[in-house]
Design a protein around this motif. Sequence first.
Motif, PDB file in Angstrom:
ATOM      1  N   MET A  32       0.826  -1.202   0.000  1.00 16.23           N
ATOM      2  CA  MET A  32       0.000   0.000   0.000  1.00 16.23           C
ATOM      3  C   MET A  32       0.872   1.268   0.000  1.00 16.23           C
ATOM      4  O   MET A  32       0.671   2.177  -0.816  1.00 16.23           O
ATOM      5  N   PHE A  33       1.826   1.330   0.934  1.00 16.31           N
ATOM      6  CA  PHE A  33       2.677   2.519   1.013  1.00 16.31           C
ATOM      7  C   PHE A  33       3.520   2.690  -0.251  1.00 16.31           C
ATOM      8  O   PHE A  33       3.817   3.814  -0.653  1.00 16.31           O
ATOM      9  N   LEU A  34       3.896   1.587  -0.890  1.00 11.95           N
ATOM     10  CA  LEU A  34       4.656   1.663  -2.141  1.00 11.95           C
ATOM     11  C   LEU A  34       3.881   2.456  -3.182  1.00 11.95           C
ATOM     12  O   LEU A  34       4.408   3.400  -3.778  1.00 11.95           O
ATOM     13  N   VAL A  35       2.631   2.091  -3.405  1.00 14.24           N
ATOM     14  CA  VAL A  35       1.814   2.780  -4.409  1.00 14.24           C
ATOM     15  C   VAL A  35       1.641   4.249  -4.044  1.00 14.24           C
ATOM     16  O   VAL A  35       1.775   5.131  -4.897  1.00 14.24           O
ATOM     17  N   LEU A  36       1.362   4.528  -2.782  1.00 10.50           N
ATOM     18  CA  LEU A  36       1.150   5.915  -2.360  1.00 10.50           C
ATOM     19  C   LEU A  36       2.445   6.729  -2.408  1.00 10.50           C
ATOM     20  O   LEU A  36       2.414   7.935  -2.662  1.00 10.50           O
ATOM     21  N   ALA A  37       3.591   6.063  -2.174  1.00 11.38           N
ATOM     22  CA  ALA A  37       4.877   6.769  -2.199  1.00 11.38           C
ATOM     23  C   ALA A  37       5.281   7.165  -3.614  1.00 11.38           C
ATOM     24  O   ALA A  37       5.812   8.257  -3.823  1.00 11.38           O
ATOM     25  N   VAL A  38       5.033   6.312  -4.588  1.00 11.55           N
ATOM     26  CA  VAL A  38       5.432   6.631  -5.966  1.00 11.55           C
ATOM     27  C   VAL A  38       4.285   7.249  -6.767  1.00 11.55           C
ATOM     28  O   VAL A  38       4.488   7.696  -7.891  1.00 11.55           O
ATOM     29  N   GLY A  39       3.085   7.299  -6.180  1.00 13.12           N
ATOM     30  CA  GLY A  39       1.910   7.794  -6.885  1.00 13.12           C
ATOM     31  C   GLY A  39       1.902   9.284  -7.158  1.00 13.12           C
ATOM     32  O   GLY A  39       1.073   9.756  -7.914  1.00 13.12           O
TER      33      GLY A  39
END
Length: 186
Positions: A106-113
């Motif tokens: 989840m944090f991966l998507v939000l971090a690179v989003g």
Amino acid sequence: MVTIGGTAVMVLGALAAGVVAVLLGLAVRRRLGTASAVAVPGLLWSLVAIALVTLVPTRSDVGIVPADARSESCSWDYGGPSGAAFEVLGLDQRTLNVLLFVPAGMFLVLAVGRWWSGVVLAPLGLAALAAYSLAIELTQLQLARLDRACDVTDMVDNVVGAGIGFVIGLVLLPVVRPWRGRRAAH
């Protein structure tokens, strides 16, 4: 001999990493915006928490596991007996392995989003999370002192958890809109 292990060490390590992540988030909030200032440290914290939970011995009294007593290969018995042997809060090991990787996905998507390149970075990051799981299992195989076992079931469960987190991140992306912080930073 000094031994380190057990759930107390894992929890204290995760709490210490959480404090560092909060401080990092506060330090970068003005530059990145609130969403990214939560997501980036959140991703880093989740990676540290995964390492703590998977690489710290489960008990502090393990001692030295003789080299000839350690496993020579990973278990390819998918869904084997180890899944039911370990429980926390009524959840079995397989469920815990899935849940452990959900925040990272989840944090991966939000971090690179926040960037258009996130369209490429997010799937690459998901592949990196799968590689991280593999690296953990191989470390467990090589370091007999950990008294852990390399298991293909763990790798599959970890990747499923990262995938679930990835989908949750995609659903949250239009709500959280991490790209908003970019305009405020310039």
